[in-house]
Motif scaffolding. Structure first.
Motif, PDB file in Angstrom:
ATOM      1  N   ALA A  96      -1.279 -12.993  -4.888  1.00 46.38           N
ATOM      2  CA  ALA A  96      -1.343 -12.342  -3.580  1.00 46.38           C
ATOM      3  C   ALA A  96       0.020 -11.758  -3.252  1.00 46.38           C
ATOM      4  CB  ALA A  96      -1.764 -13.336  -2.504  1.00 46.38           C
ATOM      5  N   GLY A  97       0.005 -10.603  -2.601  1.00 41.66           N
ATOM      6  CA  GLY A  97       1.261  -9.970  -2.252  1.00 41.66           C
ATOM      7  C   GLY A  97       1.152  -9.119  -1.020  1.00 41.66           C
ATOM      8  N   GLY A  98       2.296  -8.838  -0.408  1.00 39.13           N
ATOM      9  CA  GLY A  98       2.318  -8.074   0.825  1.00 39.13           C
ATOM     10  C   GLY A  98       2.947  -6.735   0.642  1.00 39.13           C
ATOM     11  N   PRO A  99       3.288  -6.066   1.721  1.00 37.03           N
ATOM     12  CA  PRO A  99       3.270  -6.568   3.093  1.00 37.03           C
ATOM     13  C   PRO A  99       1.859  -6.648   3.653  1.00 37.03           C
ATOM     14  CG  PRO A  99       3.889  -4.267   3.068  1.00 37.03           C
ATOM     15  CD  PRO A  99       3.799  -4.678   1.637  1.00 37.03           C
ATOM     16  N   PRO A 100       1.681  -7.342   4.762  1.00 35.21           N
ATOM     17  CA  PRO A 100       0.350  -7.486   5.353  1.00 35.21           C
ATOM     18  C   PRO A 100      -0.264  -6.142   5.691  1.00 35.21           C
ATOM     19  CG  PRO A 100       1.876  -9.034   6.348  1.00 35.21           C
ATOM     20  CD  PRO A 100       2.702  -8.092   5.502  1.00 35.21           C
ATOM     21  N   TYR A 101      -1.579  -6.062   5.444  1.00 30.08           N
ATOM     22  CA  TYR A 101      -2.367  -4.875   5.774  1.00 30.08           C
ATOM     23  C   TYR A 101      -1.906  -3.628   5.014  1.00 30.08           C
ATOM     24  CZ  TYR A 101      -3.661  -8.144   9.377  1.00 30.08           C
ATOM     25  OH  TYR A 101      -4.074  -9.278  10.022  1.00 30.08           O
ATOM     26  N   ARG A 102      -1.385  -3.848   3.849  1.00 32.15           N
ATOM     27  CA  ARG A 102      -1.003  -2.724   2.997  1.00 32.15           C
ATOM     28  C   ARG A 102      -2.248  -2.013   2.506  1.00 32.15           C
ATOM     29  NH1 ARG A 102       2.754  -3.328  -2.444  1.00 32.15           N
ATOM     30  NH2 ARG A 102       2.849  -1.104  -2.970  1.00 32.15           N
ATOM     31  N   ALA A 103      -2.251  -0.700   2.597  1.00 32.59           N
ATOM     32  CA  ALA A 103      -3.445   0.059   2.237  1.00 32.59           C
ATOM     33  C   ALA A 103      -3.638   0.145   0.725  1.00 32.59           C
ATOM     34  CB  ALA A 103      -3.388   1.460   2.829  1.00 32.59           C
ATOM     35  N   VAL A 104      -2.539   0.303  -0.002  1.00 35.25           N
ATOM     36  CA  VAL A 104      -2.643   0.495  -1.437  1.00 35.25           C
ATOM     37  C   VAL A 104      -2.470  -0.834  -2.170  1.00 35.25           C
ATOM     38  CG1 VAL A 104      -1.833   2.863  -1.301  1.00 35.25           C
ATOM     39  CG2 VAL A 104      -0.185   1.019  -1.666  1.00 35.25           C
ATOM     40  N   VAL A 105      -2.959  -0.869  -3.403  1.00 36.46           N
ATOM     41  CA  VAL A 105      -2.781  -2.045  -4.229  1.00 36.46           C
ATOM     42  C   VAL A 105      -1.718  -1.760  -5.282  1.00 36.46           C
ATOM     43  CG1 VAL A 105      -5.150  -2.787  -3.849  1.00 36.46           C
ATOM     44  CG2 VAL A 105      -4.606  -1.369  -5.860  1.00 36.46           C
TER      45      VAL A 105
END
Length: 125
Positions: A96-105
Motif C-alpha cells: 500500500a502506498g500514498g499519498p491518500p486519494y491519489r488518482a494514479v497508480v
C-alpha cells in the motif's frame, strides 16, 4: 499491517484468488498493489488499484489473466488469477502506498510504504 493469503499449489491452467487484509489502520485511501518474487529474481510489479477502483493497472504478463479488486468495507484487496502457468510461481506480496486519494497508480516498489509478507503460489506443469 497487511496480511496476504490464498496461495497454494495449482496445476497449470488453473485459477487462484489471493487476498490481502489490512489491519491496524485503514488503507482505503491508498493505492494497493501486488508484487511477486521468484527465487533468484527481483520483486516485480503485478497490478495496482487506486483508492476508488477507477484506476487499475496490470503488468503485461498479467493482462487478460489477472484481476485486481478491492473491498473498502472489508479493508481487503484481491488478486484473481486464471490461466496460470509455471512462470507465475512466486511469493506474491501486497503493498500500500500514498499519498491518500491519489488518482494514479504506480508500479514502482519505492512508492509503496507498507508491505505484507508473501503468500506462495506454486504452479505445476
Amino acid at each position: 499491517q497487511l496480511q496476504a493469503s490464498g496461495g497454494g499449489l495449482v496445476q497449470a491452467g488453473g485459477s487462484l484468488t489471493l487476498s490481502c487484509a489490512a489491519s491496524g489502520r485503514t488503507f482505503s485511501s491508498l493505492v494497493m498493489g501486488w508484487f511477486r518474487q521468484s527465487p533468484g529474481k527481483e520483486r516485480e510489479y503485478v497490478a495496482a488499484i487506486n483508492w476508488n477502483s477507477k484506476n487499475i493497472d496490470y503488468a503485461d504478463f498479467a493482462k487478460g489473466r489477472f484481476t485486481i479488486s478491492r473491498d473498502t468495507a472489508k479493508n481487503t484487496v484481491y488478486l484473481q488469477m486464471s490461466s496460470l502457468v509455471p512462470e507465475d510461481t512466486a511469493a506474491y506480496h501486497c503493498a500500500a502506498g500514498g499519498p491518500p486519494y491519489r488518482a494514479v497508480v504506480s508500479y514502482y516498489r519505492s512508492e509503496y510504504e507498507y508491505w505484507g509478507q508473501g503468500t506462495l503460489v506454486t504452479v505445476s506443469s
